[in-house]
Write a protein that holds these residues in place. Sequence first.
Motif, PDB file in Angstrom:
ATOM      1  N   ILE A   1       4.136 -26.246 -44.924  1.00  0.00           N
ATOM      2  CA  ILE A   1       3.099 -26.033 -43.911  1.00  0.00           C
ATOM      3  C   ILE A   1       2.072 -27.158 -43.954  1.00  0.00           C
ATOM      4  O   ILE A   1       1.685 -27.704 -42.919  1.00  0.00           O
ATOM      5  N   ASN A   2       1.630 -27.526 -45.140  1.00  0.00           N
ATOM      6  CA  ASN A   2       0.666 -28.623 -45.282  1.00  0.00           C
ATOM      7  C   ASN A   2       1.227 -29.933 -44.734  1.00  0.00           C
ATOM      8  O   ASN A   2       0.524 -30.685 -44.048  1.00  0.00           O
ATOM      9  N   GLN A   3       2.486 -30.204 -45.050  1.00  0.00           N
ATOM     10  CA  GLN A   3       3.110 -31.437 -44.551  1.00  0.00           C
ATOM     11  C   GLN A   3       3.232 -31.416 -43.032  1.00  0.00           C
ATOM     12  O   GLN A   3       2.983 -32.435 -42.372  1.00  0.00           O
ATOM     13  N   LEU A   4       3.611 -30.277 -42.478  1.00  0.00           N
ATOM     14  CA  LEU A   4       3.711 -30.168 -41.023  1.00  0.00           C
ATOM     15  C   LEU A   4       2.353 -30.395 -40.366  1.00  0.00           C
ATOM     16  O   LEU A   4       2.243 -31.166 -39.404  1.00  0.00           O
ATOM     17  N   LYS A   5       1.316 -29.759 -40.881  1.00  0.00           N
ATOM     18  CA  LYS A   5      -0.019 -29.912 -40.303  1.00  0.00           C
ATOM     19  C   LYS A   5      -0.518 -31.353 -40.385  1.00  0.00           C
ATOM     20  O   LYS A   5      -1.248 -31.812 -39.509  1.00  0.00           O
ATOM     21  N   SER A   6      -0.137 -32.069 -41.429  1.00  0.00           N
ATOM     22  CA  SER A   6      -0.612 -33.443 -41.614  1.00  0.00           C
ATOM     23  C   SER A   6      -0.059 -34.401 -40.561  1.00  0.00           C
ATOM     24  O   SER A   6      -0.580 -35.505 -40.395  1.00  0.00           O
ATOM     25  N   LEU A   7       0.968 -33.991 -39.837  1.00  0.00           N
ATOM     26  CA  LEU A   7       1.573 -34.871 -38.841  1.00  0.00           C
ATOM     27  C   LEU A   7       0.614 -35.213 -37.705  1.00  0.00           C
ATOM     28  O   LEU A   7       0.769 -36.248 -37.056  1.00  0.00           O
ATOM     29  N   LYS A   8      -0.395 -34.382 -37.478  1.00  0.00           N
ATOM     30  CA  LYS A   8      -1.351 -34.660 -36.395  1.00  0.00           C
ATOM     31  C   LYS A   8      -2.044 -36.007 -36.602  1.00  0.00           C
ATOM     32  O   LYS A   8      -2.304 -36.722 -35.646  1.00  0.00           O
ATOM     33  N   GLN A   9      -2.340 -36.344 -37.845  1.00  0.00           N
ATOM     34  CA  GLN A   9      -3.008 -37.612 -38.135  1.00  0.00           C
ATOM     35  C   GLN A   9      -2.037 -38.787 -38.217  1.00  0.00           C
ATOM     36  O   GLN A   9      -2.461 -39.928 -38.305  1.00  0.00           O
TER      37      GLN A   9
END
Length: 97
Positions: free
Chosen positions: A23-31
């Motif tokens: 989940i953390n890795q997926l969310k980091s894709l925005k940046q």
Amino acid sequence: MIEHIVIFKFNEKTSEHEKKEAINQLKSLKQKIPGIVDIQAGLNFSDRSQGFDVGLTVRFEDKQSLEEYGPHEKHQEVVSYLKEIGLSDIIVVDFEL
């Protein structure tokens, strides 16, 4: 705008810690990937989930941004991690807002 929805199912050996890291890795894709307007992900708590563990929604500026997201190097790194920790199935829905 394009809405991209993905639900993930992992095998029984995948730990909660690994799911949270995913989940953390997926969310980091925005940046890391241009064209993403918003991204949300979390652990599923519904008992109606048919075994799916994690939900993801990504809002893109346009269809081209979605098309560029799939093969993007940073997205593919997360996909590799998901497979490594035991991804067993996904469902994807894309629609225009």
